[in-house]
Design an enzyme around this catalytic site. Structure first.
Site, PDB file in Angstrom:
ATOM      1  CG  PHE A 150      42.253  -0.522 -78.300  1.00 37.53           C
ATOM      2  CD1 PHE A 150      42.749  -1.443 -77.385  1.00 37.53           C
ATOM      3  CD2 PHE A 150      43.125   0.450 -78.788  1.00 37.53           C
ATOM      4  CE1 PHE A 150      44.082  -1.411 -76.972  1.00 37.53           C
ATOM      5  CE2 PHE A 150      44.458   0.484 -78.385  1.00 37.53           C
ATOM      6  CZ  PHE A 150      44.927  -0.452 -77.474  1.00 37.53           C
ATOM      7  CG  ASP A 241      39.707   6.564 -79.972  1.00 36.24           C
ATOM      8  OD1 ASP A 241      40.398   6.901 -80.948  1.00 36.24           O
ATOM      9  OD2 ASP A 241      40.115   5.800 -79.074  1.00 36.24           O
ATOM     10  CE  LYS A 270      46.466   2.352 -84.210  1.00 35.73           C
ATOM     11  NZ  LYS A 270      45.583   2.428 -83.046  1.00 35.73           N
TER      12      LYS A 270
HETATM   13  C1  LIG Z   1      45.677   2.510 -81.588  1.00 37.16           C
HETATM   14  C2  LIG Z   1      44.509   3.126 -80.928  1.00 37.16           C
HETATM   15  C3  LIG Z   1      44.637   3.851 -79.727  1.00 37.16           C
HETATM   16  C4  LIG Z   1      45.946   3.940 -78.973  1.00 37.16           C
HETATM   17  O1  LIG Z   1      46.905   4.635 -79.690  1.00 37.16           O
HETATM   18  P1  LIG Z   1      48.432   4.611 -79.167  1.00 37.16           P
HETATM   19  O2  LIG Z   1      49.110   5.567 -80.103  1.00 37.16           O
HETATM   20  O3  LIG Z   1      48.906   3.208 -79.306  1.00 37.16           O
HETATM   21  O4  LIG Z   1      48.430   5.067 -77.780  1.00 37.16           O
HETATM   22  C5  LIG Z   1      43.521   4.465 -79.208  1.00 37.16           C
HETATM   23  N1  LIG Z   1      42.328   4.374 -79.819  1.00 37.16           N
HETATM   24  C6  LIG Z   1      42.152   3.694 -80.977  1.00 37.16           C
HETATM   25  C7  LIG Z   1      40.809   3.652 -81.614  1.00 37.16           C
HETATM   26  C8  LIG Z   1      43.234   3.036 -81.557  1.00 37.16           C
HETATM   27  O5  LIG Z   1      43.076   2.328 -82.672  1.00 37.16           O
END
Ligand SMILES: *Cc1c(COP(=O)(O)O)cnc(C)c1O
Length: 422
Positions: A150, A241, A270
């Site tokens: 994700f 990420d 986050k």
């Molecule tokens: C939540 C998340 C995103 C997206 O973040 P947003 O602030 O909602 O755009 C991207 N990568 C990972 C691993 C995430 O958990």
């Protein structure tokens, strides 16, 4: 700020909350639980009816310091009274201070600031593509990502997100992505070799150190070390990420510290400012190819967001929150495993790092993660699914031993009741 300092109008509007009014004008992009939160303190939330909940969601791994933490309240209140926003046309001292803290406490040399995880990943994708064009001489660069990953909801990041359910109906997607299974080195080697002969050369590999949304699946250290080696041999960039797992959630400041490797580029968002919107893309000096005009964000790195993030970072250090995440995480996994032993036909596995943990429900059990989450909510514990069969536990990093104990006791009762209904 306590409830007493809110204006009467603000508290009144919370207590007269009407979900039907809300649904009449807010676009229906979320499946919502029938709950409206009015206020929070520490690891606890209160809904508009006055019921209290133990918060093991933390805005989905975002409220690092919980709710209404004095350090965050103070930093934001001071900054908004002084200067809350100014353009990147000018130097922003708080942005420089945050960048300095981040580069001193990571493998990176430079930071770029934006407003969200998806935006941070967009920045990383753009940087990797420019590196491919200008340094590697690749005119058709490919970025490899993992199944069940994700990376966000913008077009490029939803393309990077190798889950069909997020991509359906949004074609044409962004070209230049290729998917492989996670934690599988042979599949990655095969994919790189096949792409090379098709003249779509691999410029970068983008992975989560631990897959969050995809089911709380920790990266395998041996796999990541081989990926790093492969990237070094082939001149491929390794992008991580860290949006969900970074900033202490794993019990280490960065997820990659659990894997014994360093990325070339990584992203954070986050938990970075504890719930004030921010995103960051960080890279080593060797792969910074951005020059003025290449990338920008109106809000990115503004004084308010950076002051909030600095308060989070400083509190992480001063209050030893990484150690707390490790110890409380261990306590939580032990408690969840004890529940697993009590209900072996329901619980398949408990896994995670620090304070990002998942309880996987057995494939054969007639029980889903959203059902467990709903039942726990009714008992005063907030949890969040990570896919259909995994219940995720991501409390604030300030969570206490007593709160972890309370969460386990509630979940024990929830399973006791659920097993009766099956
Ligand atoms: C939540 C998340 C995103 C997206 O973040 P947003 O602030 O909602 O755009 C991207 N990568 C990972 C691993 C995430 O958990």
């Amino acid at each position: 700020m306590s409830l007493e300092t809110l204006s009467p109008a603000a508290t009144a509007s919370a207590s007269t909350f009407d979900a039907a009014d809300f649904d009449r004008c807010v676009m229906p992009t979320y499946g919502r639980f029938p709950l409206a939160i009015a206020r929070g303190e520490g690891c606890r939330l209160w809904d508009t009816e006055g019921n209290s909940y133990l918060d093991f969601v933390a805005g989905i791994a975002t409220c690092t310091l919980g709710h209404a933490h004095p350090a965050l309240v103070d930093a934001v209140a001071r900054q908004i009274q002084t200067l809350h926003h100014v353009s990147n046309l000018y130097y922003i001292p708080q942005q420089g201070d945050l960048a300095q803290w981040l580069v001193q406490n990571s493998c990176a040399d430079f930071a770029f600031f934006c407003n969200s995880g998806a935006e941070a990943n967009e920045g990383a994708i753009k940087l990797a593509r420019k590196y491919a064009h200008t340094v590697l001489g690749i005119c058709n660069p490919v970025i490899i990502t993992a199944n069940a990953s994700f990376h966000g909801r913008t077009l490029a990041t939803v393309t990077a997100t190798a889950q069909p359910k997020y991509q359906q109906n949004f074609s044409p997607l962004v070209p230049g992505f290729h998917y492989v299974p996670y934690n599988n080195i042979a599949a990655l080697e095969t994919a790189i070799a096949q792409l090379d002969v098709s003249e779509r050369q691999v410029a970068a590999i983008l992975l989560e150190p631990l897959q969050g949304e995809g089911g709380v699946r920790p990266g395998d250290a041996a796999y990541f070390q081989k990926v790093r080696q492969l990237c070094d041999e082939k001149g491929i960039l390794l992008l991580l990420d860290e949006v969900q797992v970074g900033i202490g959630r794993s019990g280490r400041l960065w997820g990659y510290e659990n894997l014994g490797i360093e990325p070339d580029i990584f992203t954070s968002a986050k938990g970075l400012a504890g719930g004030i919107p921010i995103g960051a893309m960080l890279c080593k000096a060797s792969c910074n190819v951005f020059t003025p005009g290449d990338h920008a964000s109106t809000f990115g790195g503004n004084p308010l967001a950076c002051a909030a993030a600095l308060a989070v970072c400083q509190t992480l250090t001063q209050d030893n929150l990484l150690a707390n995440a490790r110890v409380r995480g261990e306590q939580l996994r032990e408690g969840l495993r004890a529940i697993g032993h009590q209900y072996p036909s329901l619980v398949a596995e408990v896994r995670g790092w620090g304070l990002i943990n998942g309880l996987e429900i057995s494939a054969e059990a007639a029980l889903t993660a959203p059902e467990v989450v709903k039942a726990a909510m009714d008992e005063g514990l907030l949890l969040v699914p990570a896919g259909p069969k995994v219940v995720r536990f991501v409390p604030p990093l300030i969570v206490s031993a007593a709160e972890v104990e309370e969460a386990i006791a509630i979940l024990g009762r929830v399973f006791q009741d659920l097993v009766k209904g099956l």
